[in-house]
Design a protein around this motif. Structure first.
Motif, short mmCIF file in Angstrom:
data_model
loop_
_atom_site.label_atom_id
_atom_site.label_comp_id
_atom_site.label_asym_id
_atom_site.label_seq_id
_atom_site.Cartn_x
_atom_site.Cartn_y
_atom_site.Cartn_z
N GLY A 1 -18.53 -140.81 3.00
CA GLY A 1 -18.19 -139.42 3.31
C GLY A 1 -19.40 -138.71 3.89
O GLY A 1 -19.99 -139.16 4.87
N ASN B 1 -14.61 -144.09 -2.69
CA ASN B 1 -13.16 -143.90 -2.80
C ASN B 1 -12.62 -143.32 -1.51
O ASN B 1 -12.91 -142.19 -1.16
CB ASN B 1 -12.85 -142.98 -3.98
N ASN B 2 -11.79 -144.11 -0.79
CA ASN B 2 -11.26 -143.66 0.49
C ASN B 2 -9.90 -143.00 0.37
O ASN B 2 -9.31 -142.60 1.36
CB ASN B 2 -11.15 -144.84 1.47
N GLN B 3 -9.37 -142.87 -0.82
CA GLN B 3 -8.04 -142.29 -1.02
C GLN B 3 -8.09 -141.26 -2.14
O GLN B 3 -7.60 -141.48 -3.24
CB GLN B 3 -7.01 -143.38 -1.34
N THR B 4 -8.73 -140.13 -1.84
CA THR B 4 -8.79 -139.05 -2.83
C THR B 4 -7.53 -138.20 -2.73
O THR B 4 -6.89 -138.14 -1.68
CB THR B 4 -10.02 -138.17 -2.61
N SER C 1 -8.42 -134.70 -0.58
CA SER C 1 -9.17 -134.73 0.68
C SER C 1 -9.08 -136.10 1.32
O SER C 1 -9.01 -137.12 0.63
CB SER C 1 -10.64 -134.36 0.43
N SER C 2 -9.07 -136.11 2.66
CA SER C 2 -9.06 -137.38 3.38
C SER C 2 -10.46 -137.96 3.53
O SER C 2 -10.62 -139.08 3.96
CB SER C 2 -8.44 -137.17 4.77
N THR C 3 -11.49 -137.15 3.20
CA THR C 3 -12.87 -137.61 3.29
C THR C 3 -13.20 -138.47 2.06
O THR C 3 -12.99 -138.03 0.93
CB THR C 3 -13.84 -136.41 3.35
N PRO C 4 -13.70 -139.70 2.24
CA PRO C 4 -14.04 -140.54 1.08
C PRO C 4 -15.16 -139.93 0.26
O PRO C 4 -16.02 -139.22 0.78
CB PRO C 4 -14.47 -141.86 1.73
N LYS C 5 -15.16 -140.21 -1.03
CA LYS C 5 -16.16 -139.66 -1.95
C LYS C 5 -16.80 -140.79 -2.75
O LYS C 5 -16.10 -141.71 -3.19
CB LYS C 5 -15.53 -138.64 -2.89
#
Length: 688
Positions: free
Chosen positions: A35, A60-63, A66-70
């Motif tokens: 992200g 994590n690419n599926q929060t 948000s579409s932004t990975p964390k």
């Protein structure tokens, strides 16, 4: 300009530092970012990318929100906000942690994250322990129950928050804060009333640990914590000394600091940093890069950037000059110099002005599109709202039309002709700047739904009169007679007061006063095009009269000039209208609003005038002067309700009436007993 250049150099320096630091922050070809967060080694994403499991990061690419990975610290499932190699900290946050609270209706607490045996501790320098609520004693306890910190806050009547002069809001009144001990890996909080015999009636009290900078920036009012489920906390981290051999000898430009903080009596950690004059990641072999190299690269890039800017500026100037020539700038200058145009009123805009005015020609600014280009809504630096016409890519054959429109509009000064403010020729396609008309086109007005200002008969009659007057001016009054050649309802604009303004003069032509016609390649719009002009290619002033006749019929019927819903033989509105009159069905095709508002004799008068304009023989059509005069007569008599008009019954005539004005004359008749005489000849027809 100088300030902007310096700022750009500083940005460039910052970008170079970022490149130097970020080029090798991760191990090998490992992912260096998740992200918006940089992931430097010893942390890492994926097997083999981190020094040990404590430093493993899940991206994590599926929060959910948000579409932004964390990134998450895998060992504790804590979301990572920032990792600092320089300070040896990692900023994390966790839902409902670490906020403790107690309320009047019961107590609710949250278990603390246990960092024991890990290389992480709660940062003493970066964090602060806070308590929110008055009559409050909050204490911080170690796992064995020993109190290691705490603070008290008192109540102040009639206020929920007092602030110090320095802007902080946790000064012991309704809120307090204190530091935490070093090497803290697990803690609990206790919240009690100071006055246990008479506790305050505050609903809830809170105690929590938070990163100082975040608290100062985001919680000016600490009571906002009651609406939050998470706060960021800073953790100090270090590398276990058992791993020290991995770092010694591999990076001569880095140093390490052993036993920077102690986890227990049996273990200690160390941190690495780049030596003076170096920057980068000290945990990687050759990860520290010399700043002198960066400065050399900086000056090299600055020199290259400066050269690029100089060359780019020259190329832009040359490019604009080429566009100016290609778009007919020289032809325009020649036309302006050889005509009686007021050059000062024809402004040459630069491309930057119009790009800014239209937000770089944003699609949301589009007002309309036509055969010759797209029109955008814009706002100039002086606040004026304008319409910017961006012409289509034109070849040399079309270039004359564009320059012709500029020259013709520069000569016209009439309230019912759209005003040309200027043009821009230094862009890839030419741009024209007009005054802005608020209420769109006449076509949209007739076919749209406008409940506030419906197209009443009075509105239609006034618009017809204004368009006729403008065409009369173009044909007879302008310094050089001008034929529009493409009059239609989409080229008639309406301003804020719904006054008509003729627009789009791309195909217009000026003629000398002794010319009777103009021979050109046939141009125009089907449905409005003079059949005689279509056959002979000879455009005369009566060709504009024919087009106006179609517009007049549209005002009467509300129908479009061409419609596929009508029968094939009546697809053309002009043909449909003539057939309806010949079959004595005029009132069957008149718009309902017109039938409601107008008198029958007024409708018949205007319909007969439209029929005369649509005569297939151009010579039998009235001039625009005669048309304007007759429309003014209808409008003037309609505006005089005090006149007792004893009009004779109008007989509907189906024969040729091209040289008769019976309907109009009927309207102009008034009773001699009333002493009213219509004297249109004794007053000016138009005012300019």
């Amino acid at each position: 300009m100088v300030v902007r250049t310096v700022f750009q150099i500083l940005l460039l320096l910052g970008s170079i530092n970022t490149v130097v630091k970020g080029a090798s922050i991760a191990k090998g070809s490992c992912q260096a970012q998740c992200g918006d967060v940089d992931i430097p080694y010893p942390f890492g994403i994926g097997a083999g990318c981190y020094i040990n499991d404590w430093f493993a990061i899940d991206c994590n690419n599926q929060t959910a929100v948000s579409s932004t990975p964390k990134p998450f610290l895998k060992s504790f499932k804590l979301e990572v906000l920032n990792i600092s190699l320089q300070h040896g900290t990692v900023l994390v946050k966790y839902v409902n942690y670490p906020i403790f609270w107690i309320c009047a209706n019961g107590t609710k607490t949250t278990a603390s994250v246990d960092l024991a045996s890990s290389p992480f501790v709660f940062s003493q320098l970066a964090n602060t322990f806070l308590a929110v609520g008055c009559d409050n004693f909050a204490s911080l306890a170690s796992p064995d129950g020993a109190i290691v910190g705490g603070c008290m806050s008192v109540c102040v009547k009639n206020t929920t928050l007092l602030t110090n002069n320095d802007g902080t809001s946790c000064n012991g009144i309704n809120c307090c804060q204190t530091s935490i001990p070093s090497s803290l890996q697990l803690f609990n909080a206790t919240i009690e009333s100071i006055n246990r015999e008479s506790p305050s009636n505050i609903d809830c009290k809170y105690a929590f640990l938070a990163e100082k900078m975040w608290f100062e920036a985001n919680l000016i009012n600490p009571f906002k914590i009651q609406n939050m489920s998470q706060v960021p906390v800073a953790l100090d981290w270090g590398i276990n000394t058992t791993l020290l051999p991995l770092f010694t000898g591999n990076n001569q430009s880095s140093s390490y600091n052993s036993s920077s903080y102690t986890r227990s009596s049996k273990s200690s950690t160390f941190t690495c940093f780049c030596k003076s004059g170096f920057e980068g990641n000290p945990y990687l072999p050759q990860g520290c890069t010399g700043i002198s190299t960066s400065l050399g690269l900086l000056f090299l890039l600055i020199g290259g950037w400066w050269s690029y800017k100089v060359v780019k500026k020259r190329n832009n100037i040359k490019r604009k000059e080429n566009f100016f020539k290609r778009n007919g700038g020289l032809l325009l200058q020649q036309q302006l110099s050889s005509s009686e145009v007021n050059v000062e009123k024809t402004k040459l805009f630069n491309s930057k002005e119009l790009e800014k005015a239209t937000n770089h020609f944003n699609v949301n600014r589009i007002l309309g599109q036509g055969g010759q280009g797209t029109v955008y809504k814009g706002m100039l630096v002086d606040g004026r709202i304008v319409a910017v016409k961006k012409s289509k890519v034109i070849d040399e054959a079309k270039l004359e039309e564009f320059i012709n429109e500029v020259v013709i509009l520069s000569q016209i000064n009439h309230r019912n002709v759209v005003k040309l403010l200027g043009c821009c020729l230094e862009t890839e396609v030419p741009l024209l700047v007009y005054e802005f008309t608020l209420n769109g086109t006449l076509s949209h007005y007739l076919n749209g739904q406008n409940e506030e200002y419906p197209p009443t008969w009075d509105m239609r009659l006034r618009i017809a009169n204004e368009v006729a007057g403008a065409l009369f001016y173009l044909h007879s009054t302008a310094s050089t007679p001008i034929y529009h050649r493409d009059l239609k309802t989409t080229n008639i604009l309406l301003d804020d007061k719904y006054r008509a303004k003729i627009a789009d003069f791309g195909t217009s032509r000026s003629i000398t006063v002794d010319q009777t016609h103009l021979t050109t390649v046939v141009q125009g719009t089907f449905g409005y095009l003079d059949p005689k002009y279509f056959q002979s290619s000879q455009f005369i002033d009566k060709s504009d009269v024919y087009s106006f006749g179609v517009v007049l019929v549209e005002l009467l019927t509300g129908e479009k000039a061409i419609s596929s819903t009508r029968t094939p033989e009546n697809k053309s509105l002009a043909t449909y209208f003539i057939h309806s009159m010949e079959e004595n069905n005029l009132f069957d095709i008149i718009d309902a609003q017109v039938m409601k508002d107008a008198k029958k004799e007024e409708i018949i008068a205007v319909a007969n005038l439209a029929k005369m304009c649509l005569n297939l023989t151009g010579k039998k059509r009235p001039t625009m002067k005669e048309v304007a005069k007759q429309l003014e007569a209808v409008q003037t008599l309609r505006k005089a309700p005090y006149v007792q008009q004893n009009c004779e019954e109008v007989e509907y005539v189906t024969t040729e009436m091209y040289e008769q004005w019976d309907a109009i004359s009927t309207l102009r008749m008034s009773s001699a007993n009333n002493g009213v005489v219509s004297s249109l000849e004794s007053r000016p027809l138009l005012y300019f």
